[in-house]
Motif scaffolding. Structure first.
Motif, PDB file in Angstrom:
ATOM      1  N   GLU A  39       0.886  -1.255   0.116  1.00 51.75           N
ATOM      2  CA  GLU A  39      -0.063  -0.038   0.055  1.00 51.75           C
ATOM      3  C   GLU A  39       1.026   1.425   0.243  1.00 51.75           C
ATOM      4  O   GLU A  39       0.638   2.086  -0.547  1.00 51.75           O
ATOM      5  CB  GLU A  39      -0.675   0.058   0.938  1.00 51.75           C
ATOM      6  N   LEU A  40       1.978   1.283   0.900  1.00 46.86           N
ATOM      7  CA  LEU A  40       2.617   2.354   0.801  1.00 46.86           C
ATOM      8  C   LEU A  40       3.563   2.498  -0.492  1.00 46.86           C
ATOM      9  O   LEU A  40       3.776   3.702  -0.960  1.00 46.86           O
ATOM     10  CB  LEU A  40       3.835   2.210   1.917  1.00 46.86           C
ATOM     11  N   LYS A  83       1.226   4.266  -2.698  1.00 49.13           N
ATOM     12  CA  LYS A  83       0.919   5.609  -2.368  1.00 49.13           C
ATOM     13  C   LYS A  83       2.241   6.329  -2.743  1.00 49.13           C
ATOM     14  O   LYS A  83       2.111   7.671  -3.405  1.00 49.13           O
ATOM     15  CB  LYS A  83       0.700   5.509  -0.846  1.00 49.13           C
ATOM     16  N   LYS A 119       2.899   7.411  -6.388  1.00 49.53           N
ATOM     17  CA  LYS A 119       1.875   8.462  -7.072  1.00 49.53           C
ATOM     18  C   LYS A 119       2.584   9.806  -6.638  1.00 49.53           C
ATOM     19  O   LYS A 119       2.154  10.859  -7.507  1.00 49.53           O
ATOM     20  CB  LYS A 119       0.532   8.193  -6.502  1.00 49.53           C
ATOM     21  N   GLU A 120       3.371   9.753  -5.579  1.00 49.49           N
ATOM     22  CA  GLU A 120       3.831  10.941  -5.064  1.00 49.49           C
ATOM     23  C   GLU A 120       5.166  11.547  -6.066  1.00 49.49           C
ATOM     24  O   GLU A 120       5.637  12.589  -5.897  1.00 49.49           O
ATOM     25  CB  GLU A 120       3.931  11.274  -3.793  1.00 49.49           C
TER      26      GLU A 120
END
Ligand SMILES: Cc1cc2nc3c(=O)[nH]c(=O)nc-3n(C[C@H](O)[C@H](O)[C@H](O)COP(=O)(O)O)c2cc1C
Length: 200
Positions: free
Chosen positions: A191-192, A195, A198-199
């Motif tokens: 999950e990390l 995320k 995406k950044e």
């Protein structure tokens, strides 16, 4: 360009760390990102011997590109005198080019280990694996206490990362609590990775 993946890189002599790696990979895939299992060859005092490029069974040996292109990393080793196994350290010591290029900066990483005894150095081993990952600029993640097994386990499982207690003969199977924490760690890492990708 391959699909994004989280690399599960481990060394295992007797199979316990390998079993943990497989369950961490399952957790990663539950998060929606691919898991790529890779291992490293054993090291030998016999320095003129070299392992075949492809192992006879099990996961492939990790290449520099496997590591450079990952979206996240789970690193696993048996506890060896309270430290990671030499084979894994040898591989990591060969990653200077990735350090120079900053290929791993900002990517999430977590660690896991198996040992014979409960107080035989699991946590120091986990921390020993975190050190080079911090030098590489990776973002270290552990296991939060919202995983309630961390409070009740009488075998493996630490907030620093998943662990297994293999017993004096190193044959004790990885138990349900330990496996659940492996999967939780993998899911959180996946999950990390999604995320953080995406950044960037
Ligand atoms: C050289 C060596 C050093 C070890 N050091 C420790 C240790 O410090 N603490 C411990 O509890 N177990 C120690 N062990 C036992 C291994 O950590 C244990 O057998 C582990 O489960 C092996 O993982 P694997 O099945 O993935 O190879 C050691 C084993 C070897 C061969």
């Amino acid at each position: 360009m391959s699909r994004p993946y989280v690399l599960v890189l481990y060394y295992s002599s007797h199979g316990a760390t390998r079993t943990m790696a497989q369950h961490i990979a399952r957790g990663i895939e539950q998060s929606g990102i691919e898991a790529r299992l890779r291992t490293v060859p054993a090291v030998s005092a016999n320095s003129e011997a070299s392992a075949p490029a492809v192992p006879e069974q099990g996961a492939l040996y990790c290449s520099e590109q496997d590591l450079a292109n990952c979206a996240g990393l789970a690193l696993g080793s048996p506890t060896r005198f309270g430290n990671m196994a030499a084979a894994l350290k040898y591989f990591i010591d060969g990653t200077s080019a990735l350090w120079l290029s900053g290929a791993l900066i900002g990517k999430p990483a977590s660690v896991f280990s198996s040992s014979s005894s409960l107080h035989g150095g699991q946590e120091t081993t986990l921390i020993s694996m975190m050190l080079p990952l911090l030098h590489h600029g990776m973002v270290i993640t552990g296991l939060p206490y919202s995983e309630s097994e961390l409070l009740s386990t009488t075998t493996g499982g630490t907030p620093y990362g998943a662990t297994h207690v293999a017993g004096n003969d190193s044959r004790r199977p990885v138990d349900d609590t330990e496996l659940k924490l492996c999967r939780a760690q993998g899911k959180r890492l996946g999950e990390l990775a999604i995320k953080l990708q995406k950044e960037t």
